[in-house]
Motif scaffolding. Sequence first.
Motif, PDB file in Angstrom:
ATOM      1  N   PRO A  55       0.725  -1.334   0.087  1.00 29.36           N
ATOM      2  CA  PRO A  55       0.014  -0.052   0.012  1.00 29.36           C
ATOM      3  C   PRO A  55       0.806   1.154   0.031  1.00 29.36           C
ATOM      4  CG  PRO A  55       0.115  -1.023   2.142  1.00 29.36           C
ATOM      5  CD  PRO A  55       0.820  -2.071   1.243  1.00 29.36           C
ATOM      6  N   TYR A  56       0.367   2.284  -0.471  1.00 30.60           N
ATOM      7  CA  TYR A  56       0.965   3.508  -0.514  1.00 30.60           C
ATOM      8  C   TYR A  56       1.206   4.125   0.937  1.00 30.60           C
ATOM      9  CZ  TYR A  56      -0.808   3.723  -5.246  1.00 30.60           C
ATOM     10  OH  TYR A  56      -1.080   3.362  -6.610  1.00 30.60           O
ATOM     11  N   GLY A  57       2.526   4.350   1.268  1.00 29.77           N
ATOM     12  CA  GLY A  57       3.052   4.728   2.357  1.00 29.77           C
ATOM     13  C   GLY A  57       3.560   6.205   2.458  1.00 29.77           C
ATOM     14  N   PHE A  58       3.458   6.718   3.663  1.00 32.66           N
ATOM     15  CA  PHE A  58       3.889   7.926   3.866  1.00 32.66           C
ATOM     16  C   PHE A  58       5.461   8.241   3.890  1.00 32.66           C
ATOM     17  CE2 PHE A  58       4.263  12.354   6.151  1.00 32.66           C
ATOM     18  CZ  PHE A  58       3.149  12.947   5.796  1.00 32.66           C
ATOM     19  N   ASN A  98       7.047   3.302   8.283  1.00 27.95           N
ATOM     20  CA  ASN A  98       8.127   3.087   8.841  1.00 27.95           C
ATOM     21  C   ASN A  98       8.404   1.475   8.064  1.00 27.95           C
ATOM     22  OD1 ASN A  98       9.523   0.873  10.795  1.00 27.95           O
ATOM     23  ND2 ASN A  98      10.918   2.552  10.978  1.00 27.95           N
ATOM     24  N   GLU A  99       9.742   1.483   7.562  1.00 27.88           N
ATOM     25  CA  GLU A  99       9.932   0.317   6.687  1.00 27.88           C
ATOM     26  C   GLU A  99       9.751  -0.999   7.182  1.00 27.88           C
ATOM     27  OE1 GLU A  99      13.942  -1.548   4.178  1.00 27.88           O
ATOM     28  OE2 GLU A  99      14.243   0.218   5.671  1.00 27.88           O
ATOM     29  N   VAL A 100      10.042  -1.146   8.510  1.00 25.14           N
ATOM     30  CA  VAL A 100       9.719  -2.380   9.080  1.00 25.14           C
ATOM     31  C   VAL A 100       8.169  -2.769   9.300  1.00 25.14           C
ATOM     32  CG1 VAL A 100       9.899  -3.960  11.075  1.00 25.14           C
ATOM     33  CG2 VAL A 100      11.947  -2.741  10.359  1.00 25.14           C
ATOM     34  N   ARG A 101       7.411  -1.606   9.560  1.00 26.76           N
ATOM     35  CA  ARG A 101       6.138  -1.892   9.884  1.00 26.76           C
ATOM     36  C   ARG A 101       5.215  -1.795   8.662  1.00 26.76           C
ATOM     37  NH1 ARG A 101       7.536   1.348  14.634  1.00 26.76           N
ATOM     38  NH2 ARG A 101       7.645   3.344  13.366  1.00 26.76           N
ATOM     39  N   HIS A 102       5.754  -1.079   7.722  1.00 24.97           N
ATOM     40  CA  HIS A 102       5.234  -1.106   6.210  1.00 24.97           C
ATOM     41  C   HIS A 102       5.243  -2.698   5.805  1.00 24.97           C
ATOM     42  CE1 HIS A 102       4.915   1.133   2.408  1.00 24.97           C
ATOM     43  NE2 HIS A 102       3.509   0.638   2.654  1.00 24.97           N
ATOM     44  N   GLN A 103       6.390  -3.182   6.026  1.00 22.25           N
ATOM     45  CA  GLN A 103       6.456  -4.508   5.163  1.00 22.25           C
ATOM     46  C   GLN A 103       5.458  -5.533   5.794  1.00 22.25           C
ATOM     47  OE1 GLN A 103       8.456  -5.375   2.614  1.00 22.25           O
ATOM     48  NE2 GLN A 103       6.806  -6.975   2.709  1.00 22.25           N
ATOM     49  N   ALA A 104       5.289  -5.459   7.162  1.00 20.98           N
ATOM     50  CA  ALA A 104       4.567  -6.191   7.809  1.00 20.98           C
ATOM     51  C   ALA A 104       2.920  -6.041   7.446  1.00 20.98           C
ATOM     52  CB  ALA A 104       4.696  -6.079   9.344  1.00 20.98           C
ATOM     53  N   ILE A 105       2.781  -4.485   7.238  1.00 16.59           N
ATOM     54  CA  ILE A 105       1.506  -4.302   6.646  1.00 16.59           C
ATOM     55  C   ILE A 105       1.281  -4.979   5.291  1.00 16.59           C
ATOM     56  CG2 ILE A 105      -0.073  -2.391   6.051  1.00 16.59           C
ATOM     57  CD1 ILE A 105       1.346  -0.804   8.445  1.00 16.59           C
ATOM     58  N   TYR A 109      -1.488  -7.162   3.917  1.00 14.52           N
ATOM     59  CA  TYR A 109      -2.483  -6.616   2.880  1.00 14.52           C
ATOM     60  C   TYR A 109      -2.719  -7.739   1.696  1.00 14.52           C
ATOM     61  CZ  TYR A 109      -4.386  -2.795   0.080  1.00 14.52           C
ATOM     62  OH  TYR A 109      -5.190  -2.003  -0.475  1.00 14.52           O
ATOM     63  N   ALA A 110      -1.608  -8.354   1.539  1.00 19.79           N
ATOM     64  CA  ALA A 110      -1.511  -9.195   0.365  1.00 19.79           C
ATOM     65  C   ALA A 110      -2.651 -10.134  -0.076  1.00 19.79           C
ATOM     66  CB  ALA A 110      -0.076 -10.140   0.206  1.00 19.79           C
ATOM     67  N   PRO A 111      -3.137 -10.980   0.890  1.00 26.53           N
ATOM     68  CA  PRO A 111      -4.226 -11.994   0.575  1.00 26.53           C
ATOM     69  C   PRO A 111      -5.376 -11.107  -0.046  1.00 26.53           C
ATOM     70  CG  PRO A 111      -3.288 -12.414   2.944  1.00 26.53           C
ATOM     71  CD  PRO A 111      -2.915 -11.081   2.255  1.00 26.53           C
ATOM     72  N   LEU A 112      -5.806 -10.120   0.358  1.00 27.05           N
ATOM     73  CA  LEU A 112      -6.762  -9.347  -0.243  1.00 27.05           C
ATOM     74  C   LEU A 112      -6.543  -9.125  -1.742  1.00 27.05           C
ATOM     75  CD1 LEU A 112      -7.714  -6.565   2.408  1.00 27.05           C
ATOM     76  CD2 LEU A 112      -9.143  -8.381   1.796  1.00 27.05           C
ATOM     77  N   ILE A 113      -5.225  -8.458  -2.017  1.00 28.30           N
ATOM     78  CA  ILE A 113      -4.842  -8.118  -3.322  1.00 28.30           C
ATOM     79  C   ILE A 113      -4.636  -9.201  -4.192  1.00 28.30           C
ATOM     80  CG2 ILE A 113      -3.114  -7.089  -4.651  1.00 28.30           C
ATOM     81  CD1 ILE A 113      -4.421  -5.024  -3.396  1.00 28.30           C
ATOM     82  N   GLU A 114      -4.313 -10.315  -3.798  1.00 20.77           N
ATOM     83  CA  GLU A 114      -3.990 -11.760  -4.474  1.00 20.77           C
ATOM     84  C   GLU A 114      -5.236 -12.211  -5.031  1.00 20.77           C
ATOM     85  OE1 GLU A 114      -1.956 -13.907  -1.637  1.00 20.77           O
ATOM     86  OE2 GLU A 114       0.138 -12.937  -2.079  1.00 20.77           O
ATOM     87  N   MET A 360      -3.018   1.688   6.677  1.00 19.85           N
ATOM     88  CA  MET A 360      -3.312   1.562   5.312  1.00 19.85           C
ATOM     89  C   MET A 360      -4.076   0.253   4.841  1.00 19.85           C
ATOM     90  SD  MET A 360       0.757   2.634   4.242  1.00 19.85           S
ATOM     91  CE  MET A 360       1.102   2.229   6.110  1.00 19.85           C
ATOM     92  N   MET A 361      -4.754  -0.438   5.672  1.00 18.54           N
ATOM     93  CA  MET A 361      -5.661  -1.317   5.489  1.00 18.54           C
ATOM     94  C   MET A 361      -6.969  -1.011   5.850  1.00 18.54           C
ATOM     95  SD  MET A 361      -3.348  -4.757   6.658  1.00 18.54           S
ATOM     96  CE  MET A 361      -3.132  -4.273   8.441  1.00 18.54           C
ATOM     97  N   PRO A 362      -7.919  -1.684   5.167  1.00 15.34           N
ATOM     98  CA  PRO A 362      -9.310  -1.414   5.367  1.00 15.34           C
ATOM     99  C   PRO A 362      -9.894  -2.157   6.591  1.00 15.34           C
ATOM    100  CG  PRO A 362      -9.177  -3.329   3.634  1.00 15.34           C
ATOM    101  CD  PRO A 362      -7.836  -2.444   4.110  1.00 15.34           C
TER     102      PRO A 362
END
Length: 417
Positions: A55-58, A98-105, A109-114, A360-362
Amino acid sequence: MSADSIVLGAGIVGVSTAIHLARRGRSVVLVDRRGAGEETSFGNAGLIQREGIVPYGFPQEVGMLVRYGLNNRIDAYYHPTAMPKLVPFLSRYWWHSNEVRHQAIANAYAPLIENSVSEHADLIKAAGAERLIRKDGWMEAFRTKAAMDKEVAEAERLAKVAAIKFTALTADDLARVEPHLTGKFVGALKWNDPWSVTDPHGLTMAYLAYFESLGGKFVRGDATTLKPAASGKGWQVKTADGTVEGKDVVLALGPWSEDVTRTLGYSFIVGVKRGYHMHYAPAGNAVLNNWTMDKERGYFLAPMDKGIRLTTGAEFADRDAPKSPVQVERAEKVARTIFPLGERLDPEPWMGARPCTPDMMPIIGKAPRHDGLWFAFGHAHHGLTLGPVTGRLIAEAVTGDTPFLDMSAWRPERFKA
């Protein structure tokens, strides 16, 4: 009037949810203050973004924050007077990016997009909406090698971790694919998996017609009148056809969800990213073949049924503030240097508001403190992408089936609401 389920909000998320409930044998009333798909779902780039796992990060870099602070860009613009009100949202958005938190998010998030394309494919076929769909991806065009190298490296990473398919195009390749595109582009990246929609509002209307063919009913009504039913069982809401009662109610009101959740005692922090679009006729015999982003300038050109749609990035402002289509003017000026756009086809720029959560997640799931109340909002830039997958998950949960994905990452309880 009574029903098993009431769905509040007839955007792509609400209509998709109503379909899946009706498919499971529920009587469903879909309620909106306007026509279906006439708010946020009406204006977007028309992409079902299978590649959009991250997702689009800050922005985190100080230099980039300074550049955005100058407020002269196309991809982001802010109203200075709105900033004090936006600080709680923006500060948390920055923290989660933040890079670490963003990657965890992104992992959560991936299963929704997939499942975005496959779930749309199901409804597209059922609704007979194939004429609105193209299955040839979309393209990012780059002005500098550094920007292209960075994006290609990310595409290579996604190809390994999520089987995302892409094609890197040289400047010559790009010229062959888009002969009417000019400008000093060094190349492009073609995301091959996404589908595109030539009329997003038309797709929502096709889904609505399919919902009604299943026995569902769409009525105009005021979601803010929602309250526990007078009978003591379920919920009720006022509509143009009278009061509707239902055992379950789903809030799919996008950026207006807080108007209802707040009255019920919930305090989700949901910001908005407003966006604009304008349609243009191509000049002369010019043709745009691909959905194309001018990556480093931050705007999009899409060859839709109504003309070439130019879409902007994010505008940070009060949700209900008057239009300020600054980004449209900026983007049009640049776009005319790379593609022969003709006259404007709309009387004024369209504006919509994307509902965004700080992480960044619904928000998808049952309300923590109310029986029969369900939330399905906060999809940010991916409302069109995630409408059907969200609708299926909610319908499965409401009817007591085991959801086909683990919904815990998107549950409302992750906020102190």
